[in-house]
Every structure is written in C-alpha cells, then in structure tokens.
Design a protein around this motif. Structure first.
Motif, PDB file in Angstrom:
ATOM      1  N   ASN A 126      23.129  31.081 -10.048  1.00 32.87           N
ATOM      2  CA  ASN A 126      22.383  29.843  -9.765  1.00 32.87           C
ATOM      3  C   ASN A 126      20.915  30.128  -9.449  1.00 32.87           C
ATOM      4  O   ASN A 126      20.369  29.622  -8.469  1.00 32.87           O
ATOM      5  N   ASN A 127      20.310  30.979 -10.266  1.00 32.63           N
ATOM      6  CA  ASN A 127      18.893  31.335 -10.139  1.00 32.63           C
ATOM      7  C   ASN A 127      18.545  32.015  -8.821  1.00 32.63           C
ATOM      8  O   ASN A 127      17.408  31.949  -8.352  1.00 32.63           O
ATOM      9  N   THR A 128      19.532  32.669  -8.227  1.00 35.60           N
ATOM     10  CA  THR A 128      19.326  33.411  -6.986  1.00 35.60           C
ATOM     11  C   THR A 128      20.026  34.762  -7.099  1.00 35.60           C
ATOM     12  O   THR A 128      21.146  34.848  -7.607  1.00 35.60           O
ATOM     13  N   TRP A 129      19.366  35.809  -6.624  1.00 37.75           N
ATOM     14  CA  TRP A 129      19.992  37.128  -6.603  1.00 37.75           C
ATOM     15  C   TRP A 129      20.946  37.199  -5.419  1.00 37.75           C
ATOM     16  O   TRP A 129      20.530  37.075  -4.272  1.00 37.75           O
ATOM     17  N   LYS A 130      22.205  37.412  -5.726  1.00 37.61           N
ATOM     18  CA  LYS A 130      23.244  37.483  -4.694  1.00 37.61           C
ATOM     19  C   LYS A 130      23.705  38.932  -4.550  1.00 37.61           C
ATOM     20  O   LYS A 130      24.037  39.591  -5.532  1.00 37.61           O
ATOM     21  N   THR A 131      23.750  39.431  -3.336  1.00 34.13           N
ATOM     22  CA  THR A 131      24.245  40.776  -3.067  1.00 34.13           C
ATOM     23  C   THR A 131      25.763  40.765  -3.174  1.00 34.13           C
ATOM     24  O   THR A 131      26.425  39.962  -2.519  1.00 34.13           O
ATOM     25  N   VAL A 132      26.301  41.675  -4.028  1.00 38.33           N
ATOM     26  CA  VAL A 132      27.745  41.693  -4.266  1.00 38.33           C
ATOM     27  C   VAL A 132      28.397  43.027  -3.900  1.00 38.33           C
ATOM     28  O   VAL A 132      29.610  43.173  -4.035  1.00 38.33           O
ATOM     29  N   GLU A 133      27.603  43.992  -3.447  1.00 41.54           N
ATOM     30  CA  GLU A 133      28.160  45.275  -3.025  1.00 41.54           C
ATOM     31  C   GLU A 133      27.711  45.555  -1.593  1.00 41.54           C
ATOM     32  O   GLU A 133      26.544  45.357  -1.252  1.00 41.54           O
TER      33      GLU A 133
END
Length: 132
Positions: free
Chosen positions: A111-118
């Motif tokens: 959604n046009n946002t960098w999401k931290t997944v680790e």
C-alpha cells in the motif's frame, strides 16, 4: 595466473567496481548486495571467505571482521553480461545485515509503504560494540 578476472566488465566510472549479490547457498534467499573490486574478488576466491569493497570507507571489507558474522563462499557466478557477481554463501550466525537481521532485504512494499517483515535477531549496538 588469474585471467578469469579479466572476463568481468569492471565499472571504469566507479574505481573498477561491480555489484555482488549474496545469497544463502541452502535457500537461495538474497542476503545482501555490496560492491567488489578485483582485489576483493581475488581474495574471496583465494580465501573462500567473502570480501567486499566499502565505498564509504574506501577500503576492503571482510564480511564479519567486526561483527563476527562472516560469509563462507560456496559458489561464485557471473551474469550473462559479466558485470554482476553472485556469491552463494554459508552465512555464519544467520545475520547478514548491519541492522541485526538475517537479510538486508527486510522491507516489502505494501500500500505504497515499506513494511518491515523480518525481525531484528540481535541489537546492532550489541553486535558492533562487543565485536561478536
């Protein structure tokens, strides 16, 4: 003689560097990308321990020299244009990123946002203050 180094198309505009992509040799997961020069690549091949060129510090950088999280070379490849190298490595300690994560590629665009997944596996202040 190291004629194999002459196959690589070193970037003449950036002190003879090429990008190096580093993958976990077991999973194929991309751990990081860094730059290498001829000397770094030659040392990596000779020592079977990955060495990069630090553009910010202007010197060779043996992965893990400060953190202890070194990379043991399992296989080296070049791409079809001979201007990118891939290192397949055994990542010692499962931390490749200076942020204390397994991979430097720990964010996903959603959604046009960098999401931290680790997650952070170890506080980087602890890693670099103790040298382990």
């Amino acid at each position: 003689m190291q004629n194999w180094l002459n196959t690589i198309h070193w970037d003449s505009n950036d002190n003879g560097l090429v990008p190096a992509i580093t993958q976990d040799y077991k999973t194929g997961h991309v751990l990081m990308m860094a730059w290498i020069n001829r000397e770094a690549l030659c040392l990596t091949a000779a020592e079977q321990r990955v060495t990069y060129w630090s553009r910010s510090r202007g010197k060779l950088w043996r992965k893990g020299e400060q953190s202890g999280y070194m990379q043991i070379l399992r296989e080296m490849r070049i791409d079809c244009d001979a201007d990118v190298v891939i290192f397949q490595v055994e990542q010692i300690g499962d931390i490749a990123c200076h942020t204390g994560r397994y991979s430097c590629f720990y964010r996903v665009l959603e959604n046009n946002t960098w999401k931290t997944v680790e997650p952070v596996l170890k506080d980087p202040n602890t890693i670099y203050s103790t040298g382990t």
